[in-house]
Design a protein around this motif. Structure first.
Motif, PDB file in Angstrom:
ATOM      1  N   PRO A  59     -45.399  15.058   7.064  1.00 33.31           N
ATOM      2  CA  PRO A  59     -45.224  15.601   5.712  1.00 33.31           C
ATOM      3  C   PRO A  59     -43.792  16.032   5.417  1.00 33.31           C
ATOM      4  CG  PRO A  59     -46.314  17.189   7.135  1.00 33.31           C
ATOM      5  CD  PRO A  59     -46.263  15.904   7.894  1.00 33.31           C
ATOM      6  N   ALA A  60     -42.972  16.140   6.477  1.00 32.77           N
ATOM      7  CA  ALA A  60     -41.565  16.507   6.289  1.00 32.77           C
ATOM      8  C   ALA A  60     -40.689  15.460   6.977  1.00 32.77           C
ATOM      9  CB  ALA A  60     -41.283  17.901   6.854  1.00 32.77           C
ATOM     10  N   PRO A  61     -40.656  14.229   6.446  1.00 28.41           N
ATOM     11  CA  PRO A  61     -39.921  13.145   7.113  1.00 28.41           C
ATOM     12  C   PRO A  61     -38.430  13.419   7.252  1.00 28.41           C
ATOM     13  CG  PRO A  61     -40.542  12.521   4.886  1.00 28.41           C
ATOM     14  CD  PRO A  61     -41.274  13.785   5.187  1.00 28.41           C
ATOM     15  N   GLU A  62     -37.872  14.264   6.398  1.00 27.03           N
ATOM     16  CA  GLU A  62     -36.446  14.557   6.482  1.00 27.03           C
ATOM     17  C   GLU A  62     -36.085  15.313   7.755  1.00 27.03           C
ATOM     18  OE1 GLU A  62     -38.447  17.999   4.526  1.00 27.03           O
ATOM     19  OE2 GLU A  62     -38.546  15.812   4.331  1.00 27.03           O
ATOM     20  N   THR A  63     -37.079  15.869   8.457  1.00 30.18           N
ATOM     21  CA  THR A  63     -36.820  16.615   9.692  1.00 30.18           C
ATOM     22  C   THR A  63     -36.895  15.732  10.933  1.00 30.18           C
ATOM     23  OG1 THR A  63     -39.149  17.241  10.021  1.00 30.18           O
ATOM     24  CG2 THR A  63     -37.799  18.685   8.634  1.00 30.18           C
ATOM     25  N   VAL A  64     -37.340  14.478  10.767  1.00 27.24           N
ATOM     26  CA  VAL A  64     -37.453  13.554  11.897  1.00 27.24           C
ATOM     27  C   VAL A  64     -36.080  12.965  12.206  1.00 27.24           C
ATOM     28  CG1 VAL A  64     -38.525  11.446  12.762  1.00 27.24           C
ATOM     29  CG2 VAL A  64     -39.835  13.007  11.307  1.00 27.24           C
ATOM     30  N   THR A  65     -35.662  13.048  13.450  1.00 32.98           N
ATOM     31  CA  THR A  65     -34.353  12.544  13.854  1.00 32.98           C
ATOM     32  C   THR A  65     -34.432  11.326  14.760  1.00 32.98           C
ATOM     33  OG1 THR A  65     -34.279  14.038  15.765  1.00 32.98           O
ATOM     34  CG2 THR A  65     -33.357  14.861  13.690  1.00 32.98           C
ATOM     35  N   TYR A  66     -35.648  10.989  15.211  1.00 31.43           N
ATOM     36  CA  TYR A  66     -35.805   9.928  16.206  1.00 31.43           C
ATOM     37  C   TYR A  66     -37.218   9.386  16.117  1.00 31.43           C
ATOM     38  CZ  TYR A  66     -35.897   7.932  21.010  1.00 31.43           C
ATOM     39  OH  TYR A  66     -36.002   7.119  22.109  1.00 31.43           O
ATOM     40  N   LEU A  67     -37.352   8.072  16.175  1.00 29.21           N
ATOM     41  CA  LEU A  67     -38.662   7.434  16.211  1.00 29.21           C
ATOM     42  C   LEU A  67     -38.582   6.222  17.112  1.00 29.21           C
ATOM     43  CD1 LEU A  67     -41.155   6.771  13.368  1.00 29.21           C
ATOM     44  CD2 LEU A  67     -40.447   4.869  14.831  1.00 29.21           C
ATOM     45  N   GLU A  68     -39.521   6.109  18.043  1.00 27.13           N
ATOM     46  CA  GLU A  68     -39.502   4.958  18.939  1.00 27.13           C
ATOM     47  C   GLU A  68     -40.922   4.547  19.300  1.00 27.13           C
ATOM     48  OE1 GLU A  68     -37.732   3.463  23.259  1.00 27.13           O
ATOM     49  OE2 GLU A  68     -37.161   5.412  22.460  1.00 27.13           O
ATOM     50  N   ASP A 112     -35.617  20.465  14.906  1.00 31.04           N
ATOM     51  CA  ASP A 112     -35.772  21.762  15.572  1.00 31.04           C
ATOM     52  C   ASP A 112     -36.061  21.634  17.065  1.00 31.04           C
ATOM     53  OD1 ASP A 112     -38.339  20.821  15.609  1.00 31.04           O
ATOM     54  OD2 ASP A 112     -39.203  22.433  14.381  1.00 31.04           O
ATOM     55  N   GLY A 113     -35.982  20.402  17.594  1.00 25.82           N
ATOM     56  CA  GLY A 113     -36.174  20.185  19.025  1.00 25.82           C
ATOM     57  C   GLY A 113     -37.580  19.770  19.419  1.00 25.82           C
ATOM     58  N   ARG A 114     -38.518  19.773  18.501  1.00 28.05           N
ATOM     59  CA  ARG A 114     -39.893  19.392  18.820  1.00 28.05           C
ATOM     60  C   ARG A 114     -39.989  17.889  19.110  1.00 28.05           C
ATOM     61  NH1 ARG A 114     -43.290  19.407  14.623  1.00 28.05           N
ATOM     62  NH2 ARG A 114     -41.582  19.644  13.097  1.00 28.05           N
ATOM     63  N   ARG A 115     -41.018  17.528  19.879  1.00 27.81           N
ATOM     64  CA  ARG A 115     -41.340  16.133  20.140  1.00 27.81           C
ATOM     65  C   ARG A 115     -42.833  15.938  19.880  1.00 27.81           C
ATOM     66  NH1 ARG A 115     -39.241  14.633  26.022  1.00 27.81           N
ATOM     67  NH2 ARG A 115     -39.724  12.524  25.304  1.00 27.81           N
ATOM     68  N   ARG A 116     -43.184  14.808  19.299  1.00 30.36           N
ATOM     69  CA  ARG A 116     -44.571  14.522  18.969  1.00 30.36           C
ATOM     70  C   ARG A 116     -44.875  13.077  19.323  1.00 30.36           C
ATOM     71  NH1 ARG A 116     -46.338  13.496  12.939  1.00 30.36           N
ATOM     72  NH2 ARG A 116     -48.536  12.945  13.194  1.00 30.36           N
ATOM     73  N   PHE A 117     -46.082  12.824  19.832  1.00 29.17           N
ATOM     74  CA  PHE A 117     -46.469  11.479  20.234  1.00 29.17           C
ATOM     75  C   PHE A 117     -47.732  11.068  19.472  1.00 29.17           C
ATOM     76  CE2 PHE A 117     -44.033  13.294  23.656  1.00 29.17           C
ATOM     77  CZ  PHE A 117     -43.192  12.258  24.048  1.00 29.17           C
ATOM     78  N   VAL A 118     -47.673   9.905  18.827  1.00 29.61           N
ATOM     79  CA  VAL A 118     -48.791   9.421  18.025  1.00 29.61           C
ATOM     80  C   VAL A 118     -49.291   8.105  18.623  1.00 29.61           C
ATOM     81  CG1 VAL A 118     -49.566   8.719  15.739  1.00 29.61           C
ATOM     82  CG2 VAL A 118     -47.758  10.442  15.968  1.00 29.61           C
ATOM     83  N   PRO A 119     -50.557   8.028  19.068  1.00 28.88           N
ATOM     84  CA  PRO A 119     -51.107   6.765  19.591  1.00 28.88           C
ATOM     85  C   PRO A 119     -51.053   5.666  18.527  1.00 28.88           C
ATOM     86  CG  PRO A 119     -52.535   8.612  20.144  1.00 28.88           C
ATOM     87  CD  PRO A 119     -51.522   9.124  19.159  1.00 28.88           C
ATOM     88  N   PHE A 120     -50.781   4.443  18.952  1.00 25.60           N
ATOM     89  CA  PHE A 120     -50.710   3.330  18.015  1.00 25.60           C
ATOM     90  C   PHE A 120     -51.964   3.259  17.134  1.00 25.60           C
ATOM     91  CE2 PHE A 120     -47.581   0.260  20.349  1.00 25.60           C
ATOM     92  CZ  PHE A 120     -46.605   1.242  20.248  1.00 25.60           C
TER      93      PHE A 120
END
Length: 253
Positions: free
Chosen positions: A193-202, A215-223
């Protein structure tokens, strides 16, 4: 029409008709090009050449001190930086982030080692990198390094003999432009909901997408949890869904 391609940049050159023989999606000749570049075609019975193409040696490497702003450790930009420092090349053709959108790739010709720091990090979207080949020659560059993805590198190598460079170094990287930057923003907005805060996607090999935040958080989303079904049918171009040279570009380092 560029709506049918990944816009490597050749269609923006003075001879756009060369796309017909330079594009890996039209009439590819991987054995022939491998022989021209590496001296021989890949040997499917030799080690991992079936997957990585012809190679002298395979190494897994990383900088012991990761560089600020790098996608991983900054090894790719450091290699290019050293080519400039040692005088092996006069310029490096690579991507910088757009001033108004850090995800949008903008082709750039870098001539100073210290300026390679600007190219660190990831970009998302079609990027006409090879459109700057002719401007590079017009500026008198004869020794050039190119940091590119598979469809860009294939076209570059296919046309190499007629480009007029005395020396050409290629640093291949995995693809990151399987859609437009606009589509990427649409995808990112569906992931958070806040895409402007995302700095990395892989997209990871364990079938998850990693997101990193300012802010240093990391999140993992299953395909399987990705909102792919909600995206328009033309979100991912057909060409990138059928890329057959994804790994061979890495053998071109």
């Amino acid at each position: 029409p560029r709506s049918l391609c990944t816009d490597c940049g050749i269609s923006r050159s003075s001879a756009p008709g060369r796309c017909g023989r330079a594009c890996q999606f039209i009439t590819p000749d991987y054995p022939g090009l491998e022989a021209a570049v590496h001296g021989r075609a890949r040997d499917a019975e030799r080690g991992d050449e079936l997957f990585f193409g012809p190679y002298t040696a395979l190494w897994r490497a990383a900088l012991t001190q990761p560089r600020p702003g790098a996608q991983w450790t900054g090894l790719t930009t450091r290699l290019a930086e050293r080519l400039l420092e040692t005088g092996a090349v006069e310029a490096v053709l690579t991507m910088l982030p757009a001033e108004d959108d850090r995800w949008r790739p903008v082709p750039a010709l870098i001539t100073r080692p210290e300026d390679m720091a600007q190219a660190r990090g990831m970009r998302m979207g079609h990027a006409p990198l090879l459109a700057l080949l002719e401007p590079a020659r017009a500026r008198g560059v004869t020794r050039l390094a190119v940091i590119g993805i598979p469809c860009q590198v294939y076209a570059l190598r296919a046309l190499e003999a007629e480009l007029g460079f005395e020396r050409l170094y290629v640093i291949g990287t995995p693809c990151s432009d399987n859609t437009t930057t606009e589509n990427f923003h649409t995808f990112l907005a569906r992931l958070d909901p806040a895409p402007e805060t995302v700095t990395y996607l892989e997209f990871l090999p364990d079938y998850r997408v990693e997101l990193r935040y300012s802010d240093g958080r990391r999140r993992f989303v299953p395909f399987l949890n990705l909102p792919i079904s909600e995206l328009p049918a033309d979100f991912f171009p057909l060409t990138c869904r059928t890329c057959v040279d994804y790994t061979n570009v890495l053998a071109d380092i």
